[in-house]
Motif scaffolding. Sequence first.
Motif, mmCIF file in Angstrom:
data_model
loop_
_atom_site.group_PDB
_atom_site.id
_atom_site.type_symbol
_atom_site.label_atom_id
_atom_site.label_comp_id
_atom_site.label_asym_id
_atom_site.label_seq_id
_atom_site.Cartn_x
_atom_site.Cartn_y
_atom_site.Cartn_z
ATOM 1 N N ILE A 191 -0.094 32.337 13.874
ATOM 2 C CA ILE A 191 0.962 33.130 13.234
ATOM 3 C C ILE A 191 0.544 33.511 11.814
ATOM 4 O O ILE A 191 0.785 34.653 11.363
ATOM 5 C CB ILE A 191 2.285 32.340 13.237
ATOM 6 N N ASN A 192 -0.069 32.555 11.083
ATOM 7 C CA ASN A 192 -0.545 32.873 9.725
ATOM 8 C C ASN A 192 -1.585 33.986 9.767
ATOM 9 O O ASN A 192 -1.567 34.901 8.931
ATOM 10 C CB ASN A 192 -1.133 31.617 9.070
ATOM 11 N N ASP A 193 -2.506 33.893 10.716
ATOM 12 C CA ASP A 193 -3.507 34.966 10.850
ATOM 13 C C ASP A 193 -2.829 36.298 11.117
ATOM 14 O O ASP A 193 -3.180 37.333 10.535
ATOM 15 C CB ASP A 193 -4.477 34.628 11.982
ATOM 16 N N TYR A 195 0.239 37.045 10.308
ATOM 17 C CA TYR A 195 0.970 37.437 9.103
ATOM 18 C C TYR A 195 0.045 38.124 8.109
ATOM 19 O O TYR A 195 0.391 39.161 7.518
ATOM 20 C CB TYR A 195 1.607 36.190 8.481
ATOM 21 N N ILE A 198 -0.766 41.472 9.330
ATOM 22 C CA ILE A 198 0.367 42.398 9.163
ATOM 23 C C ILE A 198 0.493 42.842 7.709
ATOM 24 O O ILE A 198 0.794 44.013 7.419
ATOM 25 C CB ILE A 198 1.658 41.724 9.656
ATOM 26 N N GLU A 199 0.268 41.904 6.756
ATOM 27 C CA GLU A 199 0.317 42.274 5.338
ATOM 28 C C GLU A 199 -0.732 43.331 5.015
ATOM 29 O O GLU A 199 -0.478 44.260 4.229
ATOM 30 C CB GLU A 199 0.097 41.033 4.468
#
Length: 352
Positions: A191-193, A195, A198-199
């Motif tokens: 999910i962090n990857d 995120y 996506i940023e």
Amino acid sequence: MYLKRLELKGFKSFPIKTDIIFKEGITSIVGPNGSGKSNISDAVRWVLGEQSIKSLRGDKLEDVIFAGTDTKKPMNYCEVALTIDNEDNKLELDFSEVTIKRRAYRNGESEFFLNNKSCRLKDIKEILLDTGIGKDGYSIIEQGKVDEILSNNPVNRRKVFDEACGISKFRYKKQEAERNLKNTKENLERINDIYVEIENQLKPLFSQQEKAKKYIDLSEKLKTIEVNSYVKEIEELERELNEITKHSDLLEKESSEVDKQKSLIEKSFNETNKEIEEIDESINKSQEYINTIKSVISQKDAQVNLINERIKNCKNEIERKSREISDIKEKLSNNKLFINELKEKQTKKEEK
């Protein structure tokens, strides 16, 4: 809680259904070498979820299925059912008896049942945790198991002690929780990857958002224009539909009149057909009468031909007779002349 019954069918050396009853206390199974004593303990280990065929003294799953003899055919599947008395509710199930069944086929498929309901091997393992029953439990001790327990390997000893102390279930739940936690951590990292990704995509997405807003505004205007256009087209289509409806009503009236004419024509047609049938019938009768007359005429013609032939023959006979008569008359005249000459000669002779 104790082992109450073991049912075997098609497992190794048990081709027919065999029930082994275990009562409270000690039950001993004795017999000569090769009589199948070890197959009973193998059946218990197998029904409790043993996956290693080598531990069951075989090379593949088919080795646990009856292979046949000179007098009996091999079987296509094997089945072992183990019944445990659960009056003390040692197993967390609302049954006084718990039956664990395993069935295997020659194509490699294997099924587990708990009280005749299909289940997973995992379900059976969870029920038997902390009971000492199971393929790794201390309730089944085969040859070499004692040496393994007493060996210097602390891991093997710890499994037995955990099972006996009743903490294997919690250790199993801990392992399950750790696996779930590990999976959750991996999902969080993923999910962090996502995120971060996506940023990185936000800036181009803002420009795309502006374009999308413009597109939406233009789309709304286009929809309004299209709706107006559709409204006009619908009005024109409604006018055309009204005209078509009027024309359809006229056509329906004409069709009704045509149907009436058609019914009249069909009626007259049927009457004409009846008349034609009557005429055909009279024609057939006349034809039969004509055929009868023709047959009579042919008979009469034959008779006439016969009479004509007879007449012809009679004429020929008359001509022949006439010729004979003329010949006779000629001979008669000649004879008369001869007679006259003779008479004259006679008279002369008489005179003399």
